[in-house]
Design a protein around this motif. Structure first.
Motif, PDB file in Angstrom:
ATOM      1  N   LEU A  62      21.451 -97.291 -50.652  1.00  0.00           N
ATOM      2  CA  LEU A  62      20.242 -96.514 -50.946  1.00  0.00           C
ATOM      3  C   LEU A  62      19.303 -97.299 -51.860  1.00  0.00           C
ATOM      4  CD1 LEU A  62      21.965 -93.056 -51.617  1.00  0.00           C
ATOM      5  CD2 LEU A  62      21.134 -93.980 -49.453  1.00  0.00           C
ATOM      6  N   LYS A  63      18.040 -96.851 -51.924  1.00  0.00           N
ATOM      7  CA  LYS A  63      17.041 -97.465 -52.800  1.00  0.00           C
ATOM      8  C   LYS A  63      17.210 -96.941 -54.223  1.00  0.00           C
ATOM      9  CE  LYS A  63      13.536 -97.912 -49.167  1.00  0.00           C
ATOM     10  NZ  LYS A  63      12.164 -97.502 -48.747  1.00  0.00           N
ATOM     11  N   ALA A  64      17.002 -97.801 -55.194  1.00  0.00           N
ATOM     12  CA  ALA A  64      17.107 -97.391 -56.600  1.00  0.00           C
ATOM     13  C   ALA A  64      15.952 -96.487 -56.988  1.00  0.00           C
ATOM     14  CB  ALA A  64      17.135 -98.632 -57.491  1.00  0.00           C
ATOM     15  N   GLY A  65      16.218 -95.543 -57.859  1.00  0.00           N
ATOM     16  CA  GLY A  65      15.181 -94.653 -58.378  1.00  0.00           C
ATOM     17  C   GLY A  65      14.482 -93.844 -57.309  1.00  0.00           C
ATOM     18  N   THR A  66      15.211 -93.415 -56.288  1.00  0.00           N
ATOM     19  CA  THR A  66      14.620 -92.696 -55.157  1.00  0.00           C
ATOM     20  C   THR A  66      15.290 -91.336 -54.983  1.00  0.00           C
ATOM     21  OG1 THR A  66      14.209 -94.804 -54.047  1.00  0.00           O
ATOM     22  CG2 THR A  66      14.082 -92.817 -52.686  1.00  0.00           C
ATOM     23  N   VAL A  67      14.492 -90.328 -54.617  1.00  0.00           N
ATOM     24  CA  VAL A  67      15.016 -88.985 -54.369  1.00  0.00           C
ATOM     25  C   VAL A  67      15.381 -88.861 -52.888  1.00  0.00           C
ATOM     26  CG1 VAL A  67      14.538 -86.510 -54.424  1.00  0.00           C
ATOM     27  CG2 VAL A  67      13.629 -87.992 -56.222  1.00  0.00           C
ATOM     28  N   TYR A  68      16.606 -88.393 -52.620  1.00  0.00           N
ATOM     29  CA  TYR A  68      17.080 -88.208 -51.252  1.00  0.00           C
ATOM     30  C   TYR A  68      17.401 -86.735 -51.009  1.00  0.00           C
ATOM     31  CZ  TYR A  68      17.514 -93.239 -50.551  1.00  0.00           C
ATOM     32  OH  TYR A  68      17.244 -94.572 -50.413  1.00  0.00           O
ATOM     33  N   VAL A  69      17.059 -86.262 -49.806  1.00  0.00           N
ATOM     34  CA  VAL A  69      17.396 -84.909 -49.379  1.00  0.00           C
ATOM     35  C   VAL A  69      18.718 -84.992 -48.590  1.00  0.00           C
ATOM     36  CG1 VAL A  69      16.654 -82.874 -48.086  1.00  0.00           C
ATOM     37  CG2 VAL A  69      14.959 -84.319 -49.243  1.00  0.00           C
ATOM     38  N   VAL A  70      19.716 -84.211 -49.015  1.00  0.00           N
ATOM     39  CA  VAL A  70      21.066 -84.326 -48.451  1.00  0.00           C
ATOM     40  C   VAL A  70      21.513 -82.990 -47.864  1.00  0.00           C
ATOM     41  CG1 VAL A  70      23.490 -84.850 -48.956  1.00  0.00           C
ATOM     42  CG2 VAL A  70      21.669 -86.126 -50.102  1.00  0.00           C
ATOM     43  N   GLN A  71      22.163 -83.050 -46.690  1.00  0.00           N
ATOM     44  CA  GLN A  71      22.783 -81.881 -46.058  1.00  0.00           C
ATOM     45  C   GLN A  71      24.120 -82.296 -45.439  1.00  0.00           C
ATOM     46  OE1 GLN A  71      19.015 -80.976 -43.708  1.00  0.00           O
ATOM     47  NE2 GLN A  71      19.765 -78.895 -44.057  1.00  0.00           N
ATOM     48  N   GLY A  81      29.029 -77.257 -36.903  1.00  0.00           N
ATOM     49  CA  GLY A  81      28.522 -76.034 -37.499  1.00  0.00           C
ATOM     50  C   GLY A  81      27.123 -76.250 -38.055  1.00  0.00           C
ATOM     51  N   ARG A  82      26.636 -75.265 -38.823  1.00  0.00           N
ATOM     52  CA  ARG A  82      25.294 -75.371 -39.399  1.00  0.00           C
ATOM     53  C   ARG A  82      25.322 -76.244 -40.656  1.00  0.00           C
ATOM     54  NH1 ARG A  82      24.092 -70.847 -41.500  1.00  0.00           N
ATOM     55  NH2 ARG A  82      25.993 -69.695 -41.015  1.00  0.00           N
ATOM     56  N   TYR A  83      24.193 -76.920 -40.902  1.00  0.00           N
ATOM     57  CA  TYR A  83      24.064 -77.735 -42.107  1.00  0.00           C
ATOM     58  C   TYR A  83      24.021 -76.862 -43.357  1.00  0.00           C
ATOM     59  CZ  TYR A  83      23.135 -82.291 -39.916  1.00  0.00           C
ATOM     60  OH  TYR A  83      23.240 -83.474 -39.233  1.00  0.00           O
ATOM     61  N   SER A  84      24.443 -77.453 -44.464  1.00  0.00           N
ATOM     62  CA  SER A  84      24.252 -76.800 -45.761  1.00  0.00           C
ATOM     63  C   SER A  84      22.764 -76.800 -46.114  1.00  0.00           C
ATOM     64  CB  SER A  84      25.034 -77.547 -46.840  1.00  0.00           C
ATOM     65  OG  SER A  84      24.581 -78.896 -46.919  1.00  0.00           O
ATOM     66  N   SER A  85      22.384 -76.015 -47.093  1.00  0.00           N
ATOM     67  CA  SER A  85      20.977 -75.990 -47.528  1.00  0.00           C
ATOM     68  C   SER A  85      20.596 -77.366 -48.071  1.00  0.00           C
ATOM     69  CB  SER A  85      20.777 -74.937 -48.620  1.00  0.00           C
ATOM     70  OG  SER A  85      21.119 -73.656 -48.131  1.00  0.00           O
ATOM     71  N   PRO A  86      19.381 -77.848 -47.804  1.00  0.00           N
ATOM     72  CA  PRO A  86      18.976 -79.171 -48.275  1.00  0.00           C
ATOM     73  C   PRO A  86      18.889 -79.222 -49.799  1.00  0.00           C
ATOM     74  CG  PRO A  86      17.116 -78.003 -47.291  1.00  0.00           C
ATOM     75  CD  PRO A  86      18.332 -77.185 -47.005  1.00  0.00           C
ATOM     76  N   LEU A  87      19.421 -80.294 -50.375  1.00  0.00           N
ATOM     77  CA  LEU A  87      19.381 -80.483 -51.825  1.00  0.00           C
ATOM     78  C   LEU A  87      18.866 -81.877 -52.148  1.00  0.00           C
ATOM     79  CD1 LEU A  87      22.807 -78.883 -52.829  1.00  0.00           C
ATOM     80  CD2 LEU A  87      20.540 -77.930 -53.246  1.00  0.00           C
ATOM     81  N   ASP A  88      18.151 -81.995 -53.271  1.00  0.00           N
ATOM     82  CA  ASP A  88      17.583 -83.271 -53.696  1.00  0.00           C
ATOM     83  C   ASP A  88      18.501 -83.946 -54.710  1.00  0.00           C
ATOM     84  OD1 ASP A  88      15.471 -82.652 -52.112  1.00  0.00           O
ATOM     85  OD2 ASP A  88      14.049 -82.241 -53.728  1.00  0.00           O
TER      86      ASP A  88
END
Length: 495
Positions: A62-71, A81-88
């Motif tokens: 991953l890139k340093a100092g970067t915000v990622y949206v994860v599911q 199944g369904r994805y979890s709610s997106p989190l930053d």
């Protein structure tokens, strides 16, 4: 398909990685094969995915100092199944981290040594205090059972028969349920000590559920009561999705009751016979994977089942298989559908499912459970066929001693029969462990093409370990008389 993964947690972040963990779905609806993690930079439309076998993973590159949206989502044989709610989650910025820490490092340098020394002294005192009370008592109990050499924090099975008062074990491992919370609806079978019923359990603050209720028949002796409740003392120590769950016991009522979760489809052997040919190979392997996972859990706790068979595996409405029947004292009838052999050392053994060393020397280990698991594999792939058909117990023992093994069931993938043969290796230390079996089945489920290669051996011929000789075709799988005649005339197929 499974329900959504509830939530995802960030365990640790570096400049180029995110270490994540999550809870499994509340309703897996089957055996979870793996998890898919989807991540993308916030504000970007392009996403990446990685898979994980367990409920944790490290996402790298991953890139340093970067915000990622994860599911995260789970996968079973039924699909995703369904994805979890997106989190930053943010990766660390190395330059920013040094700038933030610099004042703290300079300001605390002079006092650091004194603070560290004080913390060490306090930690030593606290740890010594923690060694008293219940922890010492637990350590003594582990030493009593010879398990004191295990790593700290490892949960160990404790045999209830080592308690001077068996009632103490029941109250330690099983929860007492009030009689007003239980309602028996109908009798669904007969157990070793009494009837098995279906009923309802409604406890304060919890939703009403359907349960199975084992009853202790009237006129029991104190020993029968102890043996009956010992199964609850054993079951109450286990917590795994592929091991039957104990709800609790009723020891103050008459009759005495054991309450467990209800498995809608009953015993695996009869369920397969009722549904002969209706399941795909992938579904059958999924069932086997669940049984192996349950047995790995029990083996890791140093518990030896001794009577693993398809009749002692229960199936729920989602085809999830759970290991059951933990009664150590068994009073089996030689004239029943499960004939047994009385060994010279006393006690009765289910010959068709039992490893040679357990029959001859009563040497029951996790390796002997692996042998039994190989027989369960054969039962599942043959849709509940009786192992060794109607051969007598003595014939079965003689055949196994001469290195004959069960042949592949009809339409059985070659890789599965090979795994069975590995479970039936005479030298117990050469058999696979349950962890290896789970890993092998997981790989087969992810690579469905490997399950399409079928064995060429006729399903009516016994196999012999080592070499190759021509075999005799049999018209009927169940025609054991023909097979015994063949054994007396010439050697059947060897593989």
């Amino acid at each position: 398909a499974p329900s959504a993964v509830p939530t995802v947690h960030l365990m640790r972040a570096t400049a180029g990685t995110l270490s994540l963990s999550w809870l499994p779905p509340e309703r897996p609806n089957g055996v979870i094969l793996d998890y898919e993690i989807k991540y993308q930079e916030r504000g970007e439309s392009f996403s990446h995915t990685v898979t994980a076998q367990h409920t944790s993973a490290k996402v790298e590159g991953l890139k340093a100092g970067t915000v990622y949206v994860v599911q995260v989502r789970a996968r079973t044989v039924a699909g995703y199944g369904r994805y979890s709610s997106p989190l930053d989650f943010s990766t660390n910025d190395p330059e920013r981290s040094v700038q933030d820490l610099l004042p703290l490092i300079v300001g605390s340098a002079s006092a650091g040594f004194v603070v560290i020394l004080a913390m060490v002294v306090i930690a030593v005192v606290c740890l010594r205090r923690q060694r008293t009370g219940s922890e010492l008592e637990y350590t003594e109990k582990l030493q009593q059972y010879g398990e004191y050499n295990l790593s700290p924090g490892v949960k160990v099975y404790i045999d209830p028969f080592t308690y001077e008062d068996p009632n103490e074990a029941v109250h330690e491992f099983a929860r007492e349920i009030d009689i007003s919370c239980v309602k028996i609806e109908e009798v669904i079978g007969a157990g070793e000590f009494g009837e098995v019923c279906r009923g309802r359990l409604k406890q304060p603050g919890r939703k009403e559920t359907t349960v199975a209720i084992k009853t202790l028949k009237a006129g029991y002796t104190e020993r029968q009561r102890r043996d009956f409740l010992s199964e609850a003392s054993i079951m109450g120590q286990f917590d795994h999705p592929n091991v039957i769950h104990l709800e609790g016991v009723l020891t103050r009522s008459c009759p005495v009751l054991i309450v467990t979760e209800f498995m809608e489809n009953g015993a695996l052997d009869s369920f397969l016979r009722l549904n002969d040919g209706r399941f795909t190979v992938t579904q059958l392997v999924g069932m086997l994977r669940g049984i192996a996972a349950g047995m790995k859990y029990l083996s890791d706790m140093n518990y030896v089942h001794r009577d693993l068979a398809a009749r002692n595996v229960l199936v729920n409405s989602n085809l999830v298989c759970k290991v059951s029947d933990f009664g150590l004292s068994r009073f089996l009838d030689d004239n029943s559908s499960d004939p047994t052999y009385t060994s010279s050392l006393g006690g009765k053994i289910p010959i068709r499912w039992t490893a040679p060393e357990a029959i001859a020397f009563r040497k029951f280990t996790s390796a002997s459970d692996v042998w039994s698991y190989g027989i369960v594999m054969w039962e599942v792939m043959s849709f509940g066929e009786r192992p060794y058909w109607d051969m007598s117990n003595q014939d079965v023992m003689n055949a196994v001693e001469q290195d004959y093994r069960l042949p592949p069931p009809m339409d059985c993938p070659a890789v599965l029969h090979q795994l069975m043969l590995e479970c039936w290796v005479k030298e117990r230390n050469m058999r696979p462990r349950f962890g290896q079996i789970v890993s092998t089945l997981d790989k087969l489920l992810r690579n469905a093409a490997s399950l399409k290669v079928l064995t060429s051996t006729h399903s009516g011929d016994l196999c012999r370990v080592g070499g190759t000789l021509p075999g005799h075709q049999r018209k009927s799988i169940g025609d054991a008389q023909d097979m015994k005649q063949q054994m007396s005339q010439t050697l059947p197929i060897r593989v």
